[in-house]
Design a protein around this motif. Structure first.
Motif, PDB file in Angstrom:
ATOM      1  N   ASN A   1     -12.712 -14.265  28.175  1.00  0.00           N
ATOM      2  CA  ASN A   1     -13.700 -13.206  28.378  1.00  0.00           C
ATOM      3  C   ASN A   1     -13.154 -12.044  29.199  1.00  0.00           C
ATOM      4  O   ASN A   1     -13.889 -11.087  29.473  1.00  0.00           O
ATOM      5  CB  ASN A   1     -14.945 -13.779  29.074  1.00  0.00           C
ATOM      6  CG  ASN A   1     -15.685 -14.774  28.195  1.00  0.00           C
ATOM      7  OD1 ASN A   1     -15.728 -14.611  26.981  1.00  0.00           O
ATOM      8  ND2 ASN A   1     -16.249 -15.800  28.815  1.00  0.00           N
ATOM      9  N   SER A   2     -11.897 -12.123  29.597  1.00  0.00           N
ATOM     10  CA  SER A   2     -11.312 -11.090  30.444  1.00  0.00           C
ATOM     11  C   SER A   2     -10.430 -10.155  29.628  1.00  0.00           C
ATOM     12  O   SER A   2      -9.805 -10.568  28.643  1.00  0.00           O
ATOM     13  CB  SER A   2     -10.472 -11.733  31.553  1.00  0.00           C
ATOM     14  OG  SER A   2     -11.245 -12.626  32.326  1.00  0.00           O
ATOM     15  N   THR A   3     -10.374  -8.895  30.034  1.00  0.00           N
ATOM     16  CA  THR A   3      -9.480  -7.944  29.383  1.00  0.00           C
ATOM     17  C   THR A   3      -8.048  -8.217  29.833  1.00  0.00           C
ATOM     18  O   THR A   3      -7.802  -8.616  30.969  1.00  0.00           O
ATOM     19  CB  THR A   3      -9.868  -6.502  29.725  1.00  0.00           C
ATOM     20  OG1 THR A   3      -9.832  -6.328  31.143  1.00  0.00           O
ATOM     21  CG2 THR A   3     -11.268  -6.188  29.215  1.00  0.00           C
ATOM     22  N   ALA A   4      -7.098  -8.014  28.939  1.00  0.00           N
ATOM     23  CA  ALA A   4      -5.699  -8.349  29.222  1.00  0.00           C
ATOM     24  C   ALA A   4      -4.761  -7.300  28.660  1.00  0.00           C
ATOM     25  O   ALA A   4      -3.683  -7.621  28.160  1.00  0.00           O
ATOM     26  CB  ALA A   4      -5.367  -9.721  28.657  1.00  0.00           C
ATOM     27  N   GLY A   5      -5.174  -6.020  28.723  1.00  0.00           N
ATOM     28  CA  GLY A   5      -4.299  -4.953  28.279  1.00  0.00           C
ATOM     29  C   GLY A   5      -4.819  -4.242  27.044  1.00  0.00           C
ATOM     30  O   GLY A   5      -5.943  -4.467  26.585  1.00  0.00           O
ATOM     31  N   ASP A   6      -3.978  -3.374  26.496  1.00  0.00           N
ATOM     32  CA  ASP A   6      -4.322  -2.579  25.317  1.00  0.00           C
ATOM     33  C   ASP A   6      -3.151  -2.561  24.356  1.00  0.00           C
ATOM     34  O   ASP A   6      -1.986  -2.555  24.769  1.00  0.00           O
ATOM     35  CB  ASP A   6      -4.649  -1.130  25.713  1.00  0.00           C
ATOM     36  CG  ASP A   6      -5.802  -1.043  26.682  1.00  0.00           C
ATOM     37  OD1 ASP A   6      -6.948  -1.217  26.251  1.00  0.00           O
ATOM     38  OD2 ASP A   6      -5.556  -0.795  27.875  1.00  0.00           O
ATOM     39  N   LEU A   7      -3.474  -2.522  23.060  1.00  0.00           N
ATOM     40  CA  LEU A   7      -2.485  -2.405  21.997  1.00  0.00           C
ATOM     41  C   LEU A   7      -2.630  -1.040  21.347  1.00  0.00           C
ATOM     42  O   LEU A   7      -3.742  -0.640  20.965  1.00  0.00           O
ATOM     43  CB  LEU A   7      -2.680  -3.498  20.952  1.00  0.00           C
ATOM     44  CG  LEU A   7      -1.853  -3.365  19.667  1.00  0.00           C
ATOM     45  CD1 LEU A   7      -0.376  -3.598  19.962  1.00  0.00           C
ATOM     46  CD2 LEU A   7      -2.345  -4.328  18.597  1.00  0.00           C
ATOM     47  N   LEU A   8      -1.525  -0.307  21.225  1.00  0.00           N
ATOM     48  CA  LEU A   8      -1.509   0.985  20.547  1.00  0.00           C
ATOM     49  C   LEU A   8      -0.888   0.782  19.176  1.00  0.00           C
ATOM     50  O   LEU A   8       0.313   0.506  19.064  1.00  0.00           O
ATOM     51  CB  LEU A   8      -0.712   1.999  21.369  1.00  0.00           C
ATOM     52  CG  LEU A   8      -0.650   3.430  20.824  1.00  0.00           C
ATOM     53  CD1 LEU A   8      -2.039   4.035  20.732  1.00  0.00           C
ATOM     54  CD2 LEU A   8       0.258   4.295  21.696  1.00  0.00           C
ATOM     55  N   ALA A   9      -1.710   0.898  18.132  1.00  0.00           N
ATOM     56  CA  ALA A   9      -1.238   0.570  16.784  1.00  0.00           C
ATOM     57  C   ALA A   9      -2.087   1.283  15.741  1.00  0.00           C
ATOM     58  O   ALA A   9      -3.119   1.895  16.049  1.00  0.00           O
ATOM     59  CB  ALA A   9      -1.278  -0.945  16.561  1.00  0.00           C
ATOM     60  N   ALA A  10      -1.643   1.196  14.486  1.00  0.00           N
ATOM     61  CA  ALA A  10      -2.390   1.714  13.342  1.00  0.00           C
ATOM     62  C   ALA A  10      -2.151   0.774  12.168  1.00  0.00           C
ATOM     63  O   ALA A  10      -1.069   0.194  12.033  1.00  0.00           O
ATOM     64  CB  ALA A  10      -1.955   3.139  12.992  1.00  0.00           C
ATOM     65  N   PHE A  11      -3.167   0.628  11.310  1.00  0.00           N
ATOM     66  CA  PHE A  11      -3.092  -0.312  10.195  1.00  0.00           C
ATOM     67  C   PHE A  11      -3.627   0.364   8.936  1.00  0.00           C
ATOM     68  O   PHE A  11      -4.683   0.992   8.952  1.00  0.00           O
ATOM     69  CB  PHE A  11      -3.920  -1.573  10.499  1.00  0.00           C
ATOM     70  CG  PHE A  11      -3.527  -2.252  11.780  1.00  0.00           C
ATOM     71  CD1 PHE A  11      -2.520  -3.209  11.800  1.00  0.00           C
ATOM     72  CD2 PHE A  11      -4.157  -1.919  12.970  1.00  0.00           C
ATOM     73  CE1 PHE A  11      -2.152  -3.828  12.980  1.00  0.00           C
ATOM     74  CE2 PHE A  11      -3.800  -2.535  14.162  1.00  0.00           C
ATOM     75  CZ  PHE A  11      -2.798  -3.489  14.170  1.00  0.00           C
ATOM     76  N   GLU A  12      -2.868   0.207   7.837  1.00  0.00           N
ATOM     77  CA  GLU A  12      -3.318   0.764   6.558  1.00  0.00           C
ATOM     78  C   GLU A  12      -3.103  -0.266   5.453  1.00  0.00           C
ATOM     79  O   GLU A  12      -2.084  -0.961   5.412  1.00  0.00           O
ATOM     80  CB  GLU A  12      -2.599   2.069   6.247  1.00  0.00           C
ATOM     81  CG  GLU A  12      -1.081   2.012   6.292  1.00  0.00           C
ATOM     82  CD  GLU A  12      -0.429   3.374   6.091  1.00  0.00           C
ATOM     83  OE1 GLU A  12      -1.079   4.263   5.506  1.00  0.00           O
ATOM     84  OE2 GLU A  12       0.731   3.535   6.500  1.00  0.00           O
ATOM     85  N   LEU A  13      -4.096  -0.345   4.568  1.00  0.00           N
ATOM     86  CA  LEU A  13      -4.083  -1.282   3.442  1.00  0.00           C
ATOM     87  C   LEU A  13      -4.039  -0.462   2.161  1.00  0.00           C
ATOM     88  O   LEU A  13      -4.988   0.262   1.837  1.00  0.00           O
ATOM     89  CB  LEU A  13      -5.330  -2.169   3.492  1.00  0.00           C
ATOM     90  CG  LEU A  13      -5.399  -3.348   2.534  1.00  0.00           C
ATOM     91  CD1 LEU A  13      -4.263  -4.336   2.775  1.00  0.00           C
ATOM     92  CD2 LEU A  13      -6.749  -4.061   2.662  1.00  0.00           C
ATOM     93  N   LEU A  14      -2.920  -0.556   1.427  1.00  0.00           N
ATOM     94  CA  LEU A  14      -2.674   0.299   0.264  1.00  0.00           C
ATOM     95  C   LEU A  14      -2.734  -0.525  -1.015  1.00  0.00           C
ATOM     96  O   LEU A  14      -1.985  -1.495  -1.176  1.00  0.00           O
ATOM     97  CB  LEU A  14      -1.295   0.960   0.395  1.00  0.00           C
ATOM     98  CG  LEU A  14      -1.002   1.640   1.746  1.00  0.00           C
ATOM     99  CD1 LEU A  14       0.443   2.093   1.810  1.00  0.00           C
ATOM    100  CD2 LEU A  14      -1.949   2.810   1.978  1.00  0.00           C
ATOM    101  N   GLN A  15      -3.621  -0.134  -1.929  1.00  0.00           N
ATOM    102  CA  GLN A  15      -3.729  -0.871  -3.190  1.00  0.00           C
ATOM    103  C   GLN A  15      -2.523  -0.591  -4.080  1.00  0.00           C
ATOM    104  O   GLN A  15      -2.065   0.552  -4.206  1.00  0.00           O
ATOM    105  CB  GLN A  15      -5.007  -0.489  -3.934  1.00  0.00           C
ATOM    106  CG  GLN A  15      -5.237  -1.338  -5.190  1.00  0.00           C
ATOM    107  CD  GLN A  15      -6.473  -0.920  -5.967  1.00  0.00           C
ATOM    108  OE1 GLN A  15      -6.852   0.246  -5.952  1.00  0.00           O
ATOM    109  NE2 GLN A  15      -7.092  -1.867  -6.646  1.00  0.00           N
ATOM    110  N   ILE A  16      -2.006  -1.649  -4.684  1.00  0.00           N
ATOM    111  CA  ILE A  16      -0.890  -1.533  -5.619  1.00  0.00           C
ATOM    112  C   ILE A  16      -1.473  -1.422  -7.023  1.00  0.00           C
ATOM    113  O   ILE A  16      -2.119  -2.353  -7.524  1.00  0.00           O
ATOM    114  CB  ILE A  16       0.052  -2.747  -5.506  1.00  0.00           C
ATOM    115  CG1 ILE A  16       0.625  -2.831  -4.095  1.00  0.00           C
ATOM    116  CG2 ILE A  16       1.167  -2.659  -6.544  1.00  0.00           C
ATOM    117  CD1 ILE A  16       1.483  -4.053  -3.847  1.00  0.00           C
ATOM    118  N   GLY A  17      -1.278  -0.275  -7.662  1.00  0.00           N
ATOM    119  CA  GLY A  17      -1.848  -0.025  -8.977  1.00  0.00           C
ATOM    120  C   GLY A  17      -0.971  -0.531 -10.108  1.00  0.00           C
ATOM    121  O   GLY A  17       0.012  -1.269  -9.883  1.00  0.00           O
ATOM    122  N   PRO A  18      -1.267  -0.129 -11.340  1.00  0.00           N
ATOM    123  CA  PRO A  18      -0.498  -0.579 -12.508  1.00  0.00           C
ATOM    124  C   PRO A  18       0.986  -0.206 -12.434  1.00  0.00           C
ATOM    125  O   PRO A  18       1.834  -0.898 -13.002  1.00  0.00           O
ATOM    126  CB  PRO A  18      -1.182   0.132 -13.687  1.00  0.00           C
ATOM    127  CG  PRO A  18      -2.561   0.464 -13.195  1.00  0.00           C
ATOM    128  CD  PRO A  18      -2.418   0.711 -11.730  1.00  0.00           C
TER     129      PRO A  18
END
Length: 289
Positions: free
Chosen positions: A127-144
């Protein structure tokens, strides 16, 4: 209906992590879980503010559901932070969750949604805070057309790191040169089972660079600090909100290269300490104009 994606986890940095070792530091790495796959970042030694600057790529991620469901409500990404021990298994330090920005195959990879921007994610240990993460996430669809239709990963490359991919340009922060100077003034320290004749050291670290400078042999049970520590120039983000904190520790140096943590403090924001040299051209213009 099966949809196939590629997940890109841009793991740039963490700050104010839990100190798992007796030294007051940790050897942190991050493990990213998504559906049935997981990957880890590098292990960075003796830091509470690791800058991994690493891109983790999850290929051929299969999801089932309608396309609009995938775009509006993608699965949750779980990120766990661990401290790597030289002996035994890694120690759990905290966990956070994130949702990726989703791009379907028929969408353009362009602003305002792409490329995604780095965000801070709160890390929790119970239940305690333990820092911060600096990040980015992207989900890219793979087409035909397959993965060849995915947006390219735009450098830079680092030959010294081998197959490890850094966070691409456009997502990684713009860096500038800074010189960090720390001055320790006289102060009576608390008695901590210190034997006369040993040494107390003030250790300062910010980001990945720090200095371990001894303040000399004790001559009293309440040693005073009176020394100046100057860091070499280092690259920090131009965005002041992305600056790592400055960690200050006092350690008692003991026999056989051992040391014990006496106390620590973190300066969470360096914003009020930043000095910007005056613009000489503007000054000259004001004086002559």
């Amino acid at each position: 209906e099966k949809q196939v994606f590629q997940l890109r986890a841009h793991m740039y940095q963490a700050r104010s992590l839990f100190a798992a070792d007796s030294s007051g530091l940790s050897d942190p790495f991050a493990r990213v879980f998504f559906i049935s796959q997981s990957q880890c970042t590098e292990v960075l030694n003796e830091t509470l503010c690791p800058t991994w600057d690493q891109l983790l790529v999850f290929d051929n991620v299969e999801l089932y559901g309608e396309a609009h469901e995938m775009r509006d409500d993608p699965p949750i990404i779980v990120i766990e932070i661990y401290d790597q021990d030289t002996v035994g298994k890694a120690d759990f330090m905290g966990r956070t969750f994130a949702k990726p920005v989703v791009k379907m195959a028929d969408e353009e990879y362009c602003p305002p949604r792409f490329p995604p921007q780095l965000e801070y994610y709160q890390i929790y240990r119970g239940n305690s805070t333990a820092g911060d993460l600096l990040a980015a996430f992207e989900l890219l669809q793979i087409g035909p057309g397959g993965k060849s239709d995915l947006p390219p990963i735009d450098g830079p490359t680092d030959m010294d790191r081998g197959p490890i991919l850094p966070v691409p340009l456009g997502i990684r922060p713009v860096l500038s040169k800074y010189r960090v100077e720390v001055t320790a003034l006289g102060h009576q320290m608390f008695m901590f089972s210190i034997v006369w004749g040993r040494r107390t050291s003030l250790w300062v670290s910010g980001g990945q660079e720090g200095s371990n400078d001894s303040l000399g042999t004790k001559t009293s049970p309440h040693p005073a600090l009176d020394n100046q520590h100057t860091f070499a120039s280092q690259d920090l983000p131009e965005n002041e909100l992305l600056h790592p904190p400055l960690n200050i520790r006092v350690v008692d140096c003991r026999a056989f290269g051992r040391y014990t943590l006496v106390g620590s403090h973190a300066v969470s924001s360096l914003r009020k300490f930043i000095y910007r040299p005056p613009d000489r051209k503007a000054q000259h213009w004001n004086m002559t104009g």
